[in-house]
Design a protein around this motif. Structure first.
Motif, PDB file in Angstrom:
ATOM      1  N   ASP A 198       0.901  -1.103   0.137  1.00  0.00           N
ATOM      2  CA  ASP A 198      -0.066  -0.065   0.091  1.00  0.00           C
ATOM      3  C   ASP A 198       1.013   1.205   0.017  1.00  0.00           C
ATOM      4  OD1 ASP A 198      -1.518   2.274   0.893  1.00  0.00           O
ATOM      5  OD2 ASP A 198      -3.054   0.953   1.677  1.00  0.00           O
ATOM      6  N   VAL A 204      -7.979  -5.269   0.494  1.00  0.00           N
ATOM      7  CA  VAL A 204      -6.872  -6.185   0.728  1.00  0.00           C
ATOM      8  C   VAL A 204      -7.150  -6.967   1.834  1.00  0.00           C
ATOM      9  CG1 VAL A 204      -4.271  -6.153   0.858  1.00  0.00           C
ATOM     10  CG2 VAL A 204      -5.376  -4.699  -0.650  1.00  0.00           C
ATOM     11  N   HIS A 234       0.021  -7.909   3.667  1.00  0.00           N
ATOM     12  CA  HIS A 234      -0.318  -6.373   3.594  1.00  0.00           C
ATOM     13  C   HIS A 234       0.776  -5.507   4.011  1.00  0.00           C
ATOM     14  CE1 HIS A 234      -3.733  -3.173   3.525  1.00  0.00           C
ATOM     15  NE2 HIS A 234      -2.776  -2.804   2.755  1.00  0.00           N
TER      16      HIS A 234
END
Length: 306
Positions: A44, A55, A62
């Motif tokens: 991100d 997500v 992540h």
């Protein structure tokens, strides 16, 4: 799974991709590559929309990289990854089921350091998307035919050792990090294999404004590359004149197409639209190239370089 299957880290950089990231991750999770031999890492890059929430619904890693720039996001993925091979795909893409298997297969040859798969258009729905889909039906093949060949990172797999040898992606280069990395890769004598069957479906920019911004960034990157790699990418006054002539030709093409398509021609509107989008692309590249050239000149003047 076979003993030859390398462990692969798939890195997906994303910035405000709530409209596409779900489809991208769904396609990655449907791949036929063994789950125990791959990891999917979403980086991100400072999303302010609903990307993060989407997500979190998927079984992926992540990460967050607050410093903007796709190179910084990819570099963060490289640092945090565990794979012997790093595969890259963008958040506005969907991969075919056999994408990863096809992409890494050439790496069974120890002399191959990276592979590049093919990028084709996701079914277009807007004039801007239809224009790009017609102009570049096979993106990776298109850039490979450039006067100085390079490859697109948005569908590529690279051995981890390559980054130790030539470095990671340069965050100071916007719109041209693919070219810069490719030039360093080939200058090191490394071997790339093209794999047309490793397919990625890319959603091109849907609006004229989005296409303009993308092409302007590419034009600025081209100017930076001409400065950094002047031995590869020569650019003189004749090239500059030809670029302006081409832009003028594009503007005249819009007028000419509009004039010849008036009246009862049922396909006239489509031809006018295509001529207009073509002109916008050329204009954006010129604006970006000039801005990049002027910016580089002032930067050199401030630092006292030649």
């Amino acid at each position: 799974m076979t003993p030859a299957d390398p462990f692969v880290s798939v890195v997906v950089p994303v910035l405000n991709g709530e409209g596409t990231i779900g489809d991208c991750l769904s396609s990655l999770l449907r791949m036929d590559y063994p789950r125990e031999r791959r990891e999917i890492i979403v980086v991100d890059n400072g999303c302010t929309d609903g990307t993060a929430q989407i997500v979190e619904n998927f079984s992926v890693r992540h990460l967050r990289e607050g410093r903007r720039g796709v190179s910084r996001a990819r570099n963060r993925g490289i640092v945090e990854s565990r794979g012997d091979v790093l595969a890259f795909v963008d958040a506005d893409c969907m991969v075919s089921t056999r994408w990863l298997r096809e992409l890494v297969q050439p790496l069974s040859d120890d002399n191959v350091s990276a592979t590049a798969g093919e990028i084709v258009a996701y079914p277009p729905t807007t004039p801007a998307q239809r224009y790009v889909a017609r102009r570049k039906p096979y993106w990776q093949e298109w850039v490979a035919r450039a006067p100085v060949p390079w490859f697109l990172l948005g569908n590529s797999a690279v051995r981890r050792g390559v980054f130790d040898q030539i470095g990671r992606f340069d965050p100071n280069l916007v719109g041209c990090n693919d070219i810069d990395f490719s030039f360093r890769f080939f200058a090191a004598g490394l071997r790339l294999e093209y794999r047309r069957t490793a397919l990625v479906f890319h959603r091109h920019r849907a609006t004229i404004g989005g296409l303009f911004t993308q092409q302007m960034r590419g034009g600025r990157g081209r100017a930076l590359m001409c400065r950094r790699y002047s031995a590869y990418l020569e650019w003189g006054w004749r090239d500059e004149l030809e670029a302006w002539r081409d832009l003028g030709s594009g503007a005249w093409g819009v007028v000419k197409t509009a004039g010849s398509s008036l009246g009862s021609d049922p396909d006239g509107r489509g031809r006018i639209s295509e001529a207009y989008v073509d002109f916008v692309r050329k204009l954006a590249q010129r604006v970006g190239f000039v801005a990049g050239t002027v910016g580089a000149t002032f930067a050199r003047a401030r630092t006292g370089e030649g």
